[in-house]
Motif scaffolding. Structure first.
Motif, PDB file in Angstrom:
ATOM      1  N   GLY A   1     -27.219 -81.612 -11.992  1.00 31.45           N
ATOM      2  CA  GLY A   1     -28.322 -81.361 -12.951  1.00 31.45           C
ATOM      3  C   GLY A   1     -27.794 -81.041 -14.347  1.00 31.45           C
ATOM      4  O   GLY A   1     -26.659 -80.595 -14.513  1.00 31.45           O
TER       5      GLY A   1
ATOM      6  N   ASP B   1     -46.053 -78.571  -5.762  1.00 32.15           N
ATOM      7  CA  ASP B   1     -45.228 -79.205  -4.714  1.00 32.15           C
ATOM      8  C   ASP B   1     -45.188 -78.332  -3.470  1.00 32.15           C
ATOM      9  O   ASP B   1     -45.676 -77.197  -3.470  1.00 32.15           O
TER      10      ASP B   1
ATOM     11  N   SER C   1     -36.571 -76.885 -20.233  1.00 30.49           N
ATOM     12  CA  SER C   1     -36.569 -76.360 -21.607  1.00 30.49           C
ATOM     13  C   SER C   1     -37.110 -77.398 -22.580  1.00 30.49           C
ATOM     14  O   SER C   1     -37.863 -77.071 -23.506  1.00 30.49           O
TER      15      SER C   1
ATOM     16  N   ASN D   1     -38.493 -82.820 -10.655  1.00 32.59           N
ATOM     17  CA  ASN D   1     -38.037 -81.516 -10.139  1.00 32.59           C
ATOM     18  C   ASN D   1     -38.686 -81.220  -8.782  1.00 32.59           C
ATOM     19  O   ASN D   1     -38.050 -80.701  -7.871  1.00 32.59           O
ATOM     20  N   ALA D   2     -39.990 -81.551  -8.688  1.00 37.66           N
ATOM     21  CA  ALA D   2     -40.703 -81.307  -7.436  1.00 37.66           C
ATOM     22  C   ALA D   2     -40.072 -82.141  -6.314  1.00 37.66           C
ATOM     23  O   ALA D   2     -39.877 -81.642  -5.199  1.00 37.66           O
TER      24      ALA D   2
ATOM     25  N   LEU E   1     -31.828 -79.294 -18.558  1.00 36.41           N
ATOM     26  CA  LEU E   1     -32.565 -79.442 -19.826  1.00 36.41           C
ATOM     27  C   LEU E   1     -34.023 -79.815 -19.628  1.00 36.41           C
ATOM     28  O   LEU E   1     -34.834 -79.668 -20.544  1.00 36.41           O
TER      29      LEU E   1
ATOM     30  N   THR F   1     -29.286 -74.743 -14.356  1.00 35.48           N
ATOM     31  CA  THR F   1     -29.587 -75.669 -13.258  1.00 35.48           C
ATOM     32  C   THR F   1     -29.000 -75.130 -11.955  1.00 35.48           C
ATOM     33  O   THR F   1     -27.985 -74.429 -11.977  1.00 35.48           O
TER      34      THR F   1
HETATM   35  P1  ADP Z   1     -32.383 -79.762 -13.823  1.00 31.65           P
HETATM   36  O1  ADP Z   1     -33.493 -80.466 -13.150  1.00 31.65           O
HETATM   37  O2  ADP Z   1     -31.408 -80.655 -14.497  1.00 31.65           O
HETATM   38  O3  ADP Z   1     -31.711 -78.713 -12.969  1.00 31.65           O
HETATM   39  P2  ADP Z   1     -34.505 -78.377 -15.166  1.00 31.65           P
HETATM   40  O4  ADP Z   1     -34.536 -77.637 -16.437  1.00 31.65           O
HETATM   41  O5  ADP Z   1     -35.505 -79.444 -14.976  1.00 31.65           O
HETATM   42  O6  ADP Z   1     -33.035 -78.930 -15.026  1.00 31.65           O
HETATM   43  O7  ADP Z   1     -34.661 -77.347 -13.970  1.00 31.65           O
HETATM   44  C1  ADP Z   1     -33.927 -76.153 -13.972  1.00 31.65           C
HETATM   45  C2  ADP Z   1     -33.913 -75.515 -12.605  1.00 31.65           C
HETATM   46  O8  ADP Z   1     -35.225 -75.046 -12.255  1.00 31.65           O
HETATM   47  C3  ADP Z   1     -33.596 -76.452 -11.485  1.00 31.65           C
HETATM   48  O9  ADP Z   1     -32.189 -76.601 -11.343  1.00 31.65           O
HETATM   49  C4  ADP Z   1     -34.224 -75.757 -10.291  1.00 31.65           C
HETATM   50  O10 ADP Z   1     -33.365 -74.745  -9.788  1.00 31.65           O
HETATM   51  C5  ADP Z   1     -35.422 -75.080 -10.854  1.00 31.65           C
HETATM   52  N1  ADP Z   1     -36.673 -75.817 -10.591  1.00 31.65           N
HETATM   53  C6  ADP Z   1     -37.307 -76.636 -11.437  1.00 31.65           C
HETATM   54  N2  ADP Z   1     -38.425 -77.145 -10.865  1.00 31.65           N
HETATM   55  C7  ADP Z   1     -38.478 -76.613  -9.616  1.00 31.65           C
HETATM   56  C8  ADP Z   1     -39.378 -76.766  -8.507  1.00 31.65           C
HETATM   57  N3  ADP Z   1     -40.453 -77.545  -8.581  1.00 31.65           N
HETATM   58  N4  ADP Z   1     -39.103 -76.077  -7.390  1.00 31.65           N
HETATM   59  C9  ADP Z   1     -38.024 -75.280  -7.304  1.00 31.65           C
HETATM   60  N5  ADP Z   1     -37.145 -75.098  -8.303  1.00 31.65           N
HETATM   61  C10 ADP Z   1     -37.353 -75.778  -9.430  1.00 31.65           C
END
Ligand code: ADP
Length: 501
Positions: A440, A416, A446, A383-384, A443, A435
């Motif tokens: 994305g 990050d 969560s 995600n980062a 998940l 997402t």
């Molecule tokens: P996905 O990565 O499939 O979108 P996640 O549950 O991992 O699903 O993340 C959900 C949402 O949280 C991401 O779509 C993003 O908008 C936000 N997010 C997660 N990690 C970060 C981050 N490090 N910096 C900014 N936004 C983030």
């Protein structure tokens, strides 16, 4: 007319009503004893006076007396046959009291026998008989005060008063003694009645107590059974949730591997290409005939090293892709990070992002499923990387672990320098399927939260002061906490106080 048949006034109190019903039941139960006196003693008295009192007087008196006895007998039979006699105790008490009053009046009619008796000897005999009848009658009627009073007064007062007003000292003394005797009998009957009432009240209360105790016991048993069933159901649901979470986490890992596939292929490709090159070199050396053992050994060693590198990557992929039950064991965070550093670096390098690790080997071990914790870290790092992909400047991810100020836990942070969190989406980050990425799944977070909470820890995010965001999660120390029951991802809650999730 409200006749006070019972010592306590007629009441709506259910216990008092039951006590009255029992008193009337006792009154009728003891009635046959009273009949014996009437049936045996009255004829005997008649026989004794047969020669001194005119026969018609004696016969009329006896007939009247026996009639009242028959009425009492009939009432007793009717009471025993009545199914709901306990529901109307006052009515049955009234009937029997009138019948007893009639008997008492007939016995009081012995006044005529006193008047006609030829001598004081006969008077004494009649008085003796009356005393016995009074005593036996009153004793059988003590359950209901009004009944024994209605019987005793007309029985004793007329003859006694008559004796009292006689000029004869003997007769007057008999009258006075008889009055005293009457008072004592009534007082004793009253005392006996009170004791009886208290005993009945106590017995019935105890019965009620025993009944409510039995009912409470039954209720407790029912609740216990329901509780056991609910616990079994909860256990079943919890096991299903755990299975589903394991499956979901596994699916998520496979998805991550799928997304990393191109990088992984590249990573495996490198040693394979190197192996191929070194093999070519070795073959060329063999063909040229210039067989220098040192050179060949060096080439073979390089081939072996590259093959070990490729095999290590394949092993890691296999390990990460495997499916299994949660296995909690004491693990060190620095060791977990070391194991997946290749993976993390591989992903980061593709986007020219550096990863900085800061986890001391001196940190105490946590109680965790290592693979699941690595999955959480990988999710957060990916995600980062995504968040930094579009942002300007050199990206840096800092992964650190330190003892949590809250004792008994280690806190892991993934910081990050990406775009950071949008205020509108902060509250939804942990919602499954939320997402902001075009491809994305929504998940990762969560599932990460479900894994962390199943370990008894907590996951949250804090925006950085300058740019980007830091995700934190805690894991309990191995010697401190036990993992909690796993939570299904759909049941997650999000903490939104302040600027935290
Ligand atoms: P996905 O990565 O499939 O979108 P996640 O549950 O991992 O699903 O993340 C959900 C949402 O949280 C991401 O779509 C993003 O908008 C936000 N997010 C997660 N990690 C970060 C981050 N490090 N910096 C900014 N936004 C983030």
């Amino acid at each position: 007319m409200n006749i006070p048949f019972f010592s306590s006034s007629v009441s709506d109190d259910p216990l008092t009503r039951r006590v009255h019903a029992q008193q009337v039941r006792l009154l009728y139960a003891q009635a046959p004893l009273g009949f014996i006196a009437g049936l045996l003693i009255a004829p005997m008295l008649t026989a004794m006076l047969w020669n001194v009192i005119p026969h018609p007087v004696l016969l009329i008196w006896l007939a009247l007396l026996e009639t009242t006895l028959l009425i009492r007998l009939a009432l007793t039979i009717a009471f025993r046959r009545c199914a709901n006699a306990d529901n109307e105790p006052a009515r049955w008490a009234t009937r029997y009291t009138f019948a007893c009053a009639a008997s008492g009046c007939c016995w009081g009619g012995t006044l005529i026998l006193f008047i006609l008796s030829p001598s004081v000897v006969y008077d004494a005999f009649i008085a003796l008989v009356l005393g016995g009848v009074l005593m036996s009658g009153v004793l059988t009627m003590t359950p209901v005060p009004m009944t024994y009073r209605a019987y005793a007064m007309p029985l004793a007062l007329p003859p006694l008063l008559w004796l009292l007003v006689q000029d004869d000292l003997m007769r007057a003394a008999m009258g006075a003694a008889g009055l005293l005797y009457l008072l004592l009998v009534v007082a004793a009957a009253h005392r006996y009645h009170q004791t009886l009432t208290q005993s009945l009240r106590l017995a019935l209360s105890n019965g009620e107590l025993a009944q409510s105790f039995a009912a409470a016991k039954q209720q407790a048993e029912t609740h216990y059974r329901q509780l056991i069933a609910a616990l079994a159901e909860e256990e079943r649901i919890s096991a299903t949730a755990q299975r589903q979470q394991t499956l979901l986490a596994h699916a998520s890992r496979l998805n991550t591997l799928g997304e990393m596939a191109s990088g992984l292929v590249h990573e495996i490709n490198q040693p394979m290409t190197a192996i191929s090159l070194y093999t070519e070199v070795g073959l060329a050396q063999v063909r040229s005939g210039a067989l220098e053992p040192a050179e060949i050994r060096e080439t073979l060693e390089k081939i072996a090293a590259q093959s070990t590198r490729a095999s290590a990557i394949i092993q890691k992929i296999r390990r990460f892709a495997r499916q299994g039950q949660s296995q909690y064991a004491p693990v060190r965070i620095d060791a977990l990070l070391n194991e997946i550093a290749d993976f993390l670096n591989l992903e980061a390098q593709r986007y020219a992002i550096a990863i900085h690790y800061d986890a001391s080997p001196d940190l105490p071990a946590v109680l965790a499923d290592g693979l699941q914790v690595q999955q959480v870290i990988l999710n957060l790092v990916r995600n980062a990387i995504d968040a930094m992909n579009d942002s300007q400047g050199a990206g840096l991810i800092a992964i650190s672990a330190r003892a949590n100020p809250n004792p008994g836990a280690v806190e892991i942070r993934v910081q990050d320098t990406g775009a950071g969190l949008h205020p509108d989406t902060v509250g939804q980050l942990l919602h499954p399927f939320f997402t902001t990425k075009p491809d994305g799944l929504g998940l990762g977070l969560s599932i990460s939260q479900a894994i962390v909470e199943a370990h008894g820890g907590r996951l949250w995010a804090v925006p950085n002061v300058d740019r980007g965001v830091t995700f934190h999660f805690t894991l309990p120390l191995a010697h401190y906490a036990e993992p909690s029951e796993p939570v299904a991802p759909v049941a997650l809650s999000v903490e939104t106080t302040g600027i935290r999730l």
